[in-house]
Design a protein around this motif. Structure first.
Motif, mmCIF file in Angstrom:
data_model
loop_
_atom_site.group_PDB
_atom_site.id
_atom_site.type_symbol
_atom_site.label_atom_id
_atom_site.label_comp_id
_atom_site.label_asym_id
_atom_site.label_seq_id
_atom_site.Cartn_x
_atom_site.Cartn_y
_atom_site.Cartn_z
ATOM 1 N N UNK A 22 5.259 -4.900 -4.678
ATOM 2 C CA UNK A 22 6.666 -4.643 -4.394
ATOM 3 C C UNK A 22 7.117 -5.932 -3.725
ATOM 4 N N UNK A 23 8.025 -6.669 -4.190
ATOM 5 C CA UNK A 23 8.796 -7.689 -3.237
ATOM 6 C C UNK A 23 10.267 -7.559 -3.773
ATOM 7 N N UNK A 24 10.881 -8.537 -3.065
ATOM 8 C CA UNK A 24 12.317 -8.474 -3.697
ATOM 9 C C UNK A 24 12.610 -8.519 -5.014
ATOM 10 N N UNK A 25 11.859 -9.266 -5.854
ATOM 11 C CA UNK A 25 12.163 -9.618 -7.129
ATOM 12 C C UNK A 25 11.624 -8.445 -8.246
ATOM 13 N N UNK A 26 10.422 -7.815 -7.758
ATOM 14 C CA UNK A 26 9.678 -7.198 -8.676
ATOM 15 C C UNK A 26 9.145 -5.529 -8.089
ATOM 16 N N UNK A 27 9.447 -4.492 -8.548
ATOM 17 C CA UNK A 27 8.996 -3.258 -8.227
ATOM 18 C C UNK A 27 8.010 -2.668 -9.249
ATOM 19 N N UNK A 28 6.889 -3.191 -9.103
ATOM 20 C CA UNK A 28 5.745 -3.032 -10.280
ATOM 21 C C UNK A 28 5.776 -1.339 -10.470
ATOM 22 N N UNK A 29 5.725 -0.655 -9.665
ATOM 23 C CA UNK A 29 5.699 0.865 -9.820
ATOM 24 C C UNK A 29 6.636 1.306 -10.610
ATOM 25 N N UNK A 30 7.859 0.835 -10.350
ATOM 26 C CA UNK A 30 8.882 1.541 -11.499
ATOM 27 C C UNK A 30 8.751 0.916 -12.683
ATOM 28 N N UNK A 31 8.102 -0.324 -12.975
ATOM 29 C CA UNK A 31 8.006 -0.851 -14.105
ATOM 30 C C UNK A 31 7.048 0.129 -14.862
ATOM 31 N N UNK B 94 0.839 -1.382 -0.032
ATOM 32 C CA UNK B 94 -0.056 0.112 -0.133
ATOM 33 C C UNK B 94 0.738 1.378 -0.168
ATOM 34 N N UNK B 95 2.311 0.973 0.046
ATOM 35 C CA UNK B 95 2.951 2.320 0.195
ATOM 36 C C UNK B 95 3.556 2.758 -1.208
ATOM 37 N N UNK B 96 3.457 1.580 -1.953
ATOM 38 C CA UNK B 96 3.790 1.952 -3.652
ATOM 39 C C UNK B 96 2.399 2.244 -4.480
ATOM 40 N N UNK B 97 2.457 3.384 -4.891
ATOM 41 C CA UNK B 97 1.140 3.993 -5.651
ATOM 42 C C UNK B 97 1.616 5.160 -6.638
ATOM 43 N N UNK B 98 0.887 5.524 -7.292
ATOM 44 C CA UNK B 98 0.980 6.600 -8.337
ATOM 45 C C UNK B 98 -0.401 7.331 -8.471
#
Length: 154
Positions: free
Chosen positions: A122-131, A107-111
């Motif tokens: 967001x996990x150790x393998x994927x930061x979907x916000x950055x993608x 919930x802290x990863x948003x746009x």
């Protein structure tokens, strides 16, 4: 060098294929507690651009889901226009919806964009916000919106 959208989707799908965050038969990203947004305030996301935990003291129910707010003022704003404050794609990962799947979010990863907010895995393998940020948002949204029509009912 910037990855193409196709390559990004493939990498995203591979990275999340082993994650057990998939959500079937739900239009909203909630668990058995029926608390929306993991207790974060929908008004804070949209009006302040912040991820702020709400308080049980300021709780409102909308469509059988509880939402928490940081103040009575936020709760009142939400109650006057709850549709305005709903997360896109039922609160599931926007990049996941683009890729054709429903995933829980951090919930802290948003746009916030164009009066709407999108949440991300967001996990150790994927930061979907950055993608998401790295690609053309209008193209991502067109595909995600199309995919959501099917995903929201499955």
């Amino acid at each position: 060098m910037k990855n193409s959208i196709k390559t990004t989707v493939i990498l995203f799908a591979l990275a999340i294929s082993s994650i057990t965050f998939g959500q079937d038969k739900k239009a909203n990203n909630i668990d058995d507690s029926k608390i929306g947004l993991h207790g974060y305030s929908p008004v804070s996301y949209l009006d302040l651009g912040l991820a702020q935990r709400g308080s049980k003291q300021y709780k409102a129910i909308h469509k059988d889901i509880a939402y928490y707010f940081t103040s009575a003022e936020q709760k009142s704003k939400f109650e006057k226009n709850p549709g305005k404050y709903m997360p896109q794609y039922g609160g599931f990962c926007a990049f996941g919806v683009y890729a054709g799947a429903k995933f829980r979010v951090d919930p802290t990863k948003f746009v916030v964009s164009n009066g709407k907010y999108y949440l991300f895995l967001n996990d150790v393998e994927v930061d979907a916000k950055q993608l998401w940020i790295a690609e053309n948002e209008s193209k991502l949204l067109a595909t995600a919106n199309k995919n959501w029509k099917n995903l929201s009912t499955k």
